[in-house]
Design a protein around this motif. Structure first.
Motif, PDB file in Angstrom:
ATOM      1  N   ALA A 102      11.668 -22.694  -9.595  1.00 35.22           N
ATOM      2  CA  ALA A 102      11.171 -21.511  -8.738  1.00 35.22           C
ATOM      3  C   ALA A 102      10.326 -21.520  -7.637  1.00 35.22           C
ATOM      4  O   ALA A 102      10.867 -21.297  -6.611  1.00 35.22           O
ATOM      5  CB  ALA A 102      10.967 -20.289  -9.833  1.00 35.22           C
ATOM      6  N   MET A 125      10.563 -16.768  -8.603  1.00 32.58           N
ATOM      7  CA  MET A 125      11.899 -16.824  -8.044  1.00 32.58           C
ATOM      8  C   MET A 125      12.152 -15.806  -6.769  1.00 32.58           C
ATOM      9  O   MET A 125      12.717 -15.939  -5.882  1.00 32.58           O
ATOM     10  CB  MET A 125      13.208 -16.618  -9.126  1.00 32.58           C
ATOM     11  N   ASN A 126      11.386 -14.615  -7.182  1.00 36.90           N
ATOM     12  CA  ASN A 126      11.656 -13.441  -5.970  1.00 36.90           C
ATOM     13  C   ASN A 126      10.466 -12.486  -6.071  1.00 36.90           C
ATOM     14  O   ASN A 126      10.257 -11.975  -7.036  1.00 36.90           O
ATOM     15  CB  ASN A 126      12.904 -12.665  -6.567  1.00 36.90           C
ATOM     16  N   ASN A 137      11.707 -23.984 -15.531  1.00 38.70           N
ATOM     17  CA  ASN A 137      11.820 -22.532 -14.945  1.00 38.70           C
ATOM     18  C   ASN A 137      10.883 -22.334 -13.872  1.00 38.70           C
ATOM     19  O   ASN A 137      11.147 -22.032 -12.763  1.00 38.70           O
ATOM     20  CB  ASN A 137      12.050 -21.527 -15.968  1.00 38.70           C
ATOM     21  N   TYR A 173      -0.261 -19.588 -10.196  1.00 44.71           N
ATOM     22  CA  TYR A 173       1.065 -19.368 -10.606  1.00 44.71           C
ATOM     23  C   TYR A 173       1.303 -19.040 -11.971  1.00 44.71           C
ATOM     24  O   TYR A 173       2.394 -19.567 -12.597  1.00 44.71           O
ATOM     25  CB  TYR A 173       2.073 -20.393  -9.993  1.00 44.71           C
ATOM     26  N   ASN A 175      20.517 -28.338  -8.471  1.00 44.79           N
ATOM     27  CA  ASN A 175      20.464 -26.927  -8.009  1.00 44.79           C
ATOM     28  C   ASN A 175      19.722 -26.933  -6.321  1.00 44.79           C
ATOM     29  O   ASN A 175      20.090 -26.233  -5.871  1.00 44.79           O
ATOM     30  CB  ASN A 175      19.129 -26.449  -8.752  1.00 44.79           C
ATOM     31  N   ASN A 194      12.092 -24.586  -5.267  1.00 46.39           N
ATOM     32  CA  ASN A 194      13.049 -24.054  -4.549  1.00 46.39           C
ATOM     33  C   ASN A 194      12.532 -23.048  -3.428  1.00 46.39           C
ATOM     34  O   ASN A 194      12.940 -23.153  -2.066  1.00 46.39           O
ATOM     35  CB  ASN A 194      14.225 -23.198  -5.236  1.00 46.39           C
ATOM     36  N   ASN A 195      11.563 -22.229  -3.492  1.00 49.60           N
ATOM     37  CA  ASN A 195      11.332 -21.504  -2.644  1.00 49.60           C
ATOM     38  C   ASN A 195      10.287 -21.988  -1.453  1.00 49.60           C
ATOM     39  O   ASN A 195      10.369 -21.710  -0.193  1.00 49.60           O
ATOM     40  CB  ASN A 195      10.358 -20.167  -3.091  1.00 49.60           C
ATOM     41  N   PHE A 255       8.472 -16.827 -14.567  1.00 51.75           N
ATOM     42  CA  PHE A 255       9.347 -17.518 -13.612  1.00 51.75           C
ATOM     43  C   PHE A 255      10.229 -16.391 -12.760  1.00 51.75           C
ATOM     44  O   PHE A 255      10.413 -16.721 -11.760  1.00 51.75           O
ATOM     45  CB  PHE A 255      10.269 -18.748 -14.155  1.00 51.75           C
ATOM     46  N   GLU A 256      10.367 -15.563 -13.323  1.00 54.70           N
ATOM     47  CA  GLU A 256      11.039 -14.479 -12.560  1.00 54.70           C
ATOM     48  C   GLU A 256      10.514 -13.841 -11.532  1.00 54.70           C
ATOM     49  O   GLU A 256      11.054 -13.675 -10.368  1.00 54.70           O
ATOM     50  CB  GLU A 256      11.577 -13.267 -13.538  1.00 54.70           C
TER      51      GLU A 256
END
Length: 209
Positions: free
Chosen positions: A14, A133-134, A10, A124, A44, A17-18, A129-130
């Motif tokens: 995250a 992600m954003n 997770n 980090y 993913n 991806n970003n 992880f939320e």
């Protein structure tokens, strides 16, 4: 930059991806390319590549460690970092959501002990992880804060640039021994959210005059 990820669950996914969206090249580092989490990451994001652990480290500019803390010693002692930055995204969490090293030392200091030729930076870990992600909080004219710790100032500047790509403002808290206090912040967040039901989409911010 070329960024290698040891651990792509997770938290790792995250971040990867970003950072890939910001133009960084992501290498998933694992000796078993058929591993379930590796395959999930590749499914993913088709822009990721994968290499065996040491090969991925040799190719990368910066390495992210996002594994369960209990696995770290065995993984790290077999690897050569040759002075590269190793970002410790892990937390030693013990029974009852306590500090897994009894607050006698930080997990990051153990990471440095197990990877002596790496320049370890703690980052980090103070959120779930939320929040990786954003990182957008459009109602507020302030960026979420990412606190880091490490002994090498040049390495921390590079991590700060990655933070900016992710949408974070950086607060350098000092040397690597400060990571112990960042791990306590992790426990605060985890207890609030995972144990007590607080909504996960909140972060710390820094207001300075």
């Amino acid at each position: 930059m070329k960024l290698a990820f040891i651990g792509i669950g997770n938290v790792g996914l995250a971040l990867a991806n970003n950072l890939q969206k910001k133009g960084h090249e992501i290498i998933v580092a694992h000796n078993d390319s058929k591993n379930e989490t590796v395959q999930n990451a590749l499914h993913n994001n088709h822009n990721f590549t994968t290499n065996k652990l040491q090969e991925a480290l040799d190719l990368s500019d910066v390495v992210f460690l996002a594994t369960p803390f209990s696995a770290n010693e065995e993984i790290l002692k077999s690897l050569k970092f040759n002075g590269k930055i190793l970002i410790d995204c892990t937390n030693p969490i013990g029974k009852g959501l306590s500090h897994g090293l009894e607050s006698k030392t930080s997990g990051a200091q153990k990471i440095q002990e197990w990877s002596k030729d790496a320049k370890v930076v703690k980052a980090y870990t103070i959120y779930g992880f939320e929040n990786l992600m954003n990182t957008s909080f459009p109602k507020y004219n302030v960026k979420p804060l990412m606190m880091i710790a490490g002994n090498d100032s040049v390495s921390k500047k590079i991590v700060s640039k990655l933070n900016a790509d992710l949408g974070f403002e950086t607060l350098d808290t000092g040397h690597l021994d400060q990571a112990l206090h960042l791990e306590h912040l992790t426990l605060l967040w985890v207890k609030m959210v995972r144990r007590d039901g607080h909504h996960p989409n909140f972060t710390w911010a820094m207001l300075a005059s």
